[in-house]
Design a protein around this motif. Structure first.
Motif, PDB file in Angstrom:
ATOM      1  N   GLU A  97      11.169  -6.520   3.047  1.00  0.00           N
ATOM      2  CA  GLU A  97      11.969  -7.748   2.175  1.00  0.00           C
ATOM      3  C   GLU A  97      11.479  -8.035   0.753  1.00  0.00           C
ATOM      4  O   GLU A  97      10.582  -8.466   0.773  1.00  0.00           O
ATOM      5  N   THR A  98      12.302  -7.515  -0.032  1.00  0.00           N
ATOM      6  CA  THR A  98      11.767  -7.666  -1.355  1.00  0.00           C
ATOM      7  C   THR A  98      11.414  -9.149  -1.822  1.00  0.00           C
ATOM      8  O   THR A  98      10.395  -9.417  -2.441  1.00  0.00           O
ATOM      9  N   THR A 155      22.384   5.037   0.893  1.00  0.00           N
ATOM     10  CA  THR A 155      23.085   4.900  -0.620  1.00  0.00           C
ATOM     11  C   THR A 155      23.009   3.566  -1.203  1.00  0.00           C
ATOM     12  O   THR A 155      23.481   3.270  -2.299  1.00  0.00           O
ATOM     13  N   HIS A 156      21.972   2.757  -0.547  1.00  0.00           N
ATOM     14  CA  HIS A 156      21.907   1.443  -1.356  1.00  0.00           C
ATOM     15  C   HIS A 156      20.250   1.023  -1.330  1.00  0.00           C
ATOM     16  O   HIS A 156      19.757   0.923  -0.002  1.00  0.00           O
ATOM     17  N   ILE A 157      19.679   0.720  -2.326  1.00  0.00           N
ATOM     18  CA  ILE A 157      18.432   0.163  -2.382  1.00  0.00           C
ATOM     19  C   ILE A 157      18.374  -1.157  -3.154  1.00  0.00           C
ATOM     20  O   ILE A 157      19.265  -1.481  -4.007  1.00  0.00           O
ATOM     21  N   ARG A 158      17.661  -2.129  -2.515  1.00  0.00           N
ATOM     22  CA  ARG A 158      17.494  -3.338  -3.264  1.00  0.00           C
ATOM     23  C   ARG A 158      16.034  -3.477  -3.942  1.00  0.00           C
ATOM     24  O   ARG A 158      15.045  -3.180  -3.100  1.00  0.00           O
ATOM     25  N   LEU A 159      16.216  -3.893  -5.197  1.00  0.00           N
ATOM     26  CA  LEU A 159      15.003  -3.880  -6.119  1.00  0.00           C
ATOM     27  C   LEU A 159      14.531  -5.007  -6.858  1.00  0.00           C
ATOM     28  O   LEU A 159      15.295  -5.723  -7.648  1.00  0.00           O
ATOM     29  N   ARG A 160      13.061  -5.360  -7.129  1.00  0.00           N
ATOM     30  CA  ARG A 160      12.856  -6.248  -7.758  1.00  0.00           C
ATOM     31  C   ARG A 160      11.642  -5.664  -8.645  1.00  0.00           C
ATOM     32  O   ARG A 160      10.887  -4.904  -8.084  1.00  0.00           O
ATOM     33  N   VAL A 161      11.656  -6.053  -9.981  1.00  0.00           N
ATOM     34  CA  VAL A 161      10.613  -5.462 -10.931  1.00  0.00           C
ATOM     35  C   VAL A 161       9.559  -6.465 -11.541  1.00  0.00           C
ATOM     36  O   VAL A 161      10.462  -7.306 -12.249  1.00  0.00           O
ATOM     37  N   TRP A 162       8.645  -6.266 -11.681  1.00  0.00           N
ATOM     38  CA  TRP A 162       7.422  -6.703 -12.604  1.00  0.00           C
ATOM     39  C   TRP A 162       7.299  -5.730 -13.934  1.00  0.00           C
ATOM     40  O   TRP A 162       6.872  -4.797 -13.490  1.00  0.00           O
ATOM     41  N   ASP A 177       0.771  -1.105  -0.080  1.00  0.00           N
ATOM     42  CA  ASP A 177       0.107   0.033  -0.027  1.00  0.00           C
ATOM     43  C   ASP A 177       0.966   1.178   0.150  1.00  0.00           C
ATOM     44  O   ASP A 177       2.189   1.274   0.128  1.00  0.00           O
ATOM     45  N   GLN A 178       0.134   2.335  -0.261  1.00  0.00           N
ATOM     46  CA  GLN A 178       0.785   3.730  -0.189  1.00  0.00           C
ATOM     47  C   GLN A 178       2.036   3.696  -1.154  1.00  0.00           C
ATOM     48  O   GLN A 178       3.041   4.250  -0.762  1.00  0.00           O
ATOM     49  N   PRO A 179       1.697   3.358  -2.377  1.00  0.00           N
ATOM     50  CA  PRO A 179       3.084   3.368  -3.274  1.00  0.00           C
ATOM     51  C   PRO A 179       3.197   4.803  -3.598  1.00  0.00           C
ATOM     52  O   PRO A 179       2.556   5.810  -3.718  1.00  0.00           O
ATOM     53  N   GLY A 180       4.476   4.894  -4.407  1.00  0.00           N
ATOM     54  CA  GLY A 180       4.547   6.284  -5.125  1.00  0.00           C
ATOM     55  C   GLY A 180       4.599   5.940  -6.625  1.00  0.00           C
ATOM     56  O   GLY A 180       4.582   4.513  -7.059  1.00  0.00           O
ATOM     57  N   ALA A 181       4.578   6.947  -7.326  1.00  0.00           N
ATOM     58  CA  ALA A 181       4.418   6.786  -8.851  1.00  0.00           C
ATOM     59  C   ALA A 181       5.117   7.972  -9.518  1.00  0.00           C
ATOM     60  O   ALA A 181       5.102   8.881  -9.226  1.00  0.00           O
ATOM     61  N   VAL A 235       5.860  -2.439 -12.162  1.00  0.00           N
ATOM     62  CA  VAL A 235       5.526  -2.546 -10.625  1.00  0.00           C
ATOM     63  C   VAL A 235       7.006  -2.771 -10.102  1.00  0.00           C
ATOM     64  O   VAL A 235       7.789  -3.930 -10.346  1.00  0.00           O
ATOM     65  N   ASN A 236       7.221  -1.977  -9.091  1.00  0.00           N
ATOM     66  CA  ASN A 236       8.674  -2.075  -8.348  1.00  0.00           C
ATOM     67  C   ASN A 236       8.284  -2.623  -6.979  1.00  0.00           C
ATOM     68  O   ASN A 236       7.757  -1.493  -6.179  1.00  0.00           O
ATOM     69  N   VAL A 237       9.030  -3.422  -6.312  1.00  0.00           N
ATOM     70  CA  VAL A 237       9.173  -3.486  -4.801  1.00  0.00           C
ATOM     71  C   VAL A 237      10.483  -3.228  -4.357  1.00  0.00           C
ATOM     72  O   VAL A 237      11.262  -3.976  -4.945  1.00  0.00           O
ATOM     73  N   ALA A 238      10.743  -2.399  -3.306  1.00  0.00           N
ATOM     74  CA  ALA A 238      12.151  -2.099  -3.051  1.00  0.00           C
ATOM     75  C   ALA A 238      12.363  -1.881  -1.511  1.00  0.00           C
ATOM     76  O   ALA A 238      11.354  -1.836  -0.869  1.00  0.00           O
ATOM     77  N   THR A 239      13.480  -2.366  -1.157  1.00  0.00           N
ATOM     78  CA  THR A 239      13.900  -2.143   0.147  1.00  0.00           C
ATOM     79  C   THR A 239      15.125  -1.360   0.381  1.00  0.00           C
ATOM     80  O   THR A 239      16.001  -1.351  -0.465  1.00  0.00           O
ATOM     81  N   ILE A 240      14.897  -0.391   1.270  1.00  0.00           N
ATOM     82  CA  ILE A 240      16.103   0.692   1.360  1.00  0.00           C
ATOM     83  C   ILE A 240      17.088  -0.042   2.400  1.00  0.00           C
ATOM     84  O   ILE A 240      16.673  -0.294   3.761  1.00  0.00           O
TER      85      ILE A 240
END
Length: 269
Positions: A158-159, A192-199, A140-144, A183-188
């Motif tokens: 945890e992505t 200086t580092h972000i972990r990301l998975r993308v649909w 919920d509460q994503p950004g675009a 669609v992006n799910v990310a963990t801060i």
């Protein structure tokens, strides 16, 4: 007609690149793009990239997703094209003009300015794109952000625990997004580092998404969660994303040419 191609990838996000800047090709439609992209009966790729002459830039780049749909931007393909071109260049895309430049280990791409207005994403109706009052199955509460194509970003603990293969297509095709959405799910992980998975719309789960890394980094910066330059780690590897004071996004990362070949156009038309 026999057509030459290059097979390339950026962090495992792979492309067929056709160079039509000097040799004209027949018209490319959804059917041809989908047939070439098919991994069982075609050459196989996430995106088909076609380079053409441009009246406003050094050349034009057209981008067709795995499902044959044409889209406005692809960050990983932009780095691959920089490597193939071999020099700094301005590149016209349907998402805007970008600048590419080869580097020692890949390429840097000036991806232009992000857009945050709800009608620039676009969304079906007006809302605050920094914290959207919507949700899907615990997300919920994503950004675009639109960085040449539309992205929605969720920050999660945890992505890897997010069933993105299930919920990704549901969000991609939600009526809230009239042009569908990535669609992006990310963990801060740190400032200086972000972990990301993308649909990725029209592709599915992907090992890397350059525009997704840009959109996610900029959204995190907009929320004050990270510095203005971050490393984004995707399943395929790392990209460095910087959002300058001039409001432009610079993406730097690797690109690789896997092999070259040729095919008979009539086999796929």
């Amino acid at each position: 007609m026999r057509v030459e191609f290059s097979k390339m990838h950026g962090l495992g996000n792979d492309f067929i690149v056709l160079d039509a800047r000097k040799v004209s090709l027949p018209a490319i439609d959804t059917g041809v793009a989908r047939a070439l992209a098919d991994r069982r009966t075609g050459i196989g790729c996430d995106q088909l990239i076609v380079l053409e002459p441009s009246e406003t830039a050094d050349f034009r780049m057209r981008i067709f997703n795995h499902d044959g749909g044409e889209v406005g931007a692809c960050g990983n393909a932009s780095r691959a094209v920089a490597l193939l071109h071999g020099a700094a260049a301005s590149v016209e895309t349907s998402g805007g003009t970008i600048r590419v430049e080869p580097t020692e280990n890949g390429a840097s791409v000036d991806m232009g300015e992000p857009r945050f207005d709800w009608n620039a994403i676009p969304l079906e109706y007006a809302m605050d794109t920094s914290a959207m009052p919507v949700g899907w199955d615990g997300l919920d509460q994503p950004g675009a952000v639109n960085v040449g194509n539309p992205h929605v970003i969720f920050f999660v603990g945890e992505t890897d625990t997010v069933p993105l293969d299930r919920i990704g297509p549901e969000i991609e095709t939600d009526p809230l997004f009239p042009e569908r959405v990535n669609v992006n799910v990310a963990t801060i992980e740190s400032r200086t580092h972000i972990r990301l998975r993308v649909w990725e719309r029209g592709v599915g789960l992907t090992r890397a998404c350059g525009t997704g890394a840009c959109a996610t980094a900029v959204h995190a910066m907009r929320r004050g969660l990270v510095e203005r330059e971050v490393t984004v780690t995707l399943p395929g590897g790392d990209l460095v994303i910087a959002w300058g004071e001039d409001n432009r996004i610079l993406m730097t990362g690797p690109a690789t040419e896997s092999y070259r070949g040729s095919f008979e156009w009539s086999d796929f038309a």
